[in-house]
Design an enzyme around this catalytic site. Structure first.
Site, PDB file in Angstrom:
ATOM      1  N   HIS A  84     -11.344 -44.904   6.309  1.00  0.00           N
ATOM      2  CA  HIS A  84     -12.585 -44.364   5.312  1.00  0.00           C
ATOM      3  C   HIS A  84     -13.049 -43.286   6.056  1.00  0.00           C
ATOM      4  O   HIS A  84     -13.131 -42.793   7.181  1.00  0.00           O
ATOM      5  CB  HIS A  84     -13.637 -45.627   5.424  1.00  0.00           C
ATOM      6  CG  HIS A  84     -13.817 -45.656   7.096  1.00  0.00           C
ATOM      7  ND1 HIS A  84     -13.170 -46.627   7.852  1.00  0.00           N
ATOM      8  CD2 HIS A  84     -15.109 -45.245   7.643  1.00  0.00           C
ATOM      9  CE1 HIS A  84     -14.057 -46.774   8.942  1.00  0.00           C
ATOM     10  NE2 HIS A  84     -15.110 -45.960   8.821  1.00  0.00           N
ATOM     11  N   ASN A  85     -13.694 -42.268   5.372  1.00  0.00           N
ATOM     12  CA  ASN A  85     -14.314 -40.906   5.538  1.00  0.00           C
ATOM     13  C   ASN A  85     -13.464 -39.904   6.147  1.00  0.00           C
ATOM     14  O   ASN A  85     -13.985 -39.130   6.941  1.00  0.00           O
ATOM     15  CB  ASN A  85     -15.843 -41.292   6.460  1.00  0.00           C
ATOM     16  CG  ASN A  85     -16.658 -42.041   5.789  1.00  0.00           C
ATOM     17  OD1 ASN A  85     -16.536 -43.316   5.495  1.00  0.00           O
ATOM     18  ND2 ASN A  85     -17.551 -41.461   5.060  1.00  0.00           N
TER      19      ASN A  85
END
Length: 140
Positions: A38-39
């Site tokens: 994620h991210n």
């Protein structure tokens, strides 16, 4: 966000961002069995070989090359034009145009010199033990 001209191999996992976005930029090539958490942001024209894992919120620059089984810890910054040898473990930020290898990874020239010494450690240890024994016998 996956931009144009991105190639994604089989069994690649790109996690959805918690907040913001996970971004795979223009021209990135991702081999099979890669995990992008994620991210994460992957810069333009970067190449990720098989079994690379990038932990959450890391930023990978442009034109980075990662060999197979490279692991990137979370929240790190890998700057532009970095080359990371296969099976390397990255636990700190990497400045641009670095060539690194090992776990933890460091400059590849130093790694190669260290590898030569490491292979000689058993013999060096025996020699040192003999020298110390000889010195102790002389002092007795």
């Amino acid at each position: 966000m996956i931009e144009d001209q991105v190639e994604i191999g089989a069994n690649v996992c790109i996690d959805r961002a918690t907040m913001g976005s996970t971004r795979i930029s223009f021209g990135v090539k991702i081999d099979n069995l890669v995990q992008i958490a994620h991210n994460v942001e992957v810069g333009k024209n970067t190449v990720l070989a098989s079994q690379v894992g990038i932990a959450g919120s890391s930023k990978v620059g442009e034109s980075v090359m990662m060999g197979g089984q490279v692991g990137i810890a979370g929240h790190l910054k890998i700057e532009d034009k970095v080359q990371i040898s296969a099976q390397s473990g990255i636990n700190s930020d990497v400045p641009s145009e670095s060539i690194i290898m090992g776990t933890p990874a460091f400059n590849y020239k130093d790694f190669m010199k260290s590898s030569v010494i490491f292979r000689k450690l058993p013999e060096l240890s025996r020699r040192l033990d003999k020298i110390e024994k000889d010195q102790n016998n002389q002092n007795a």
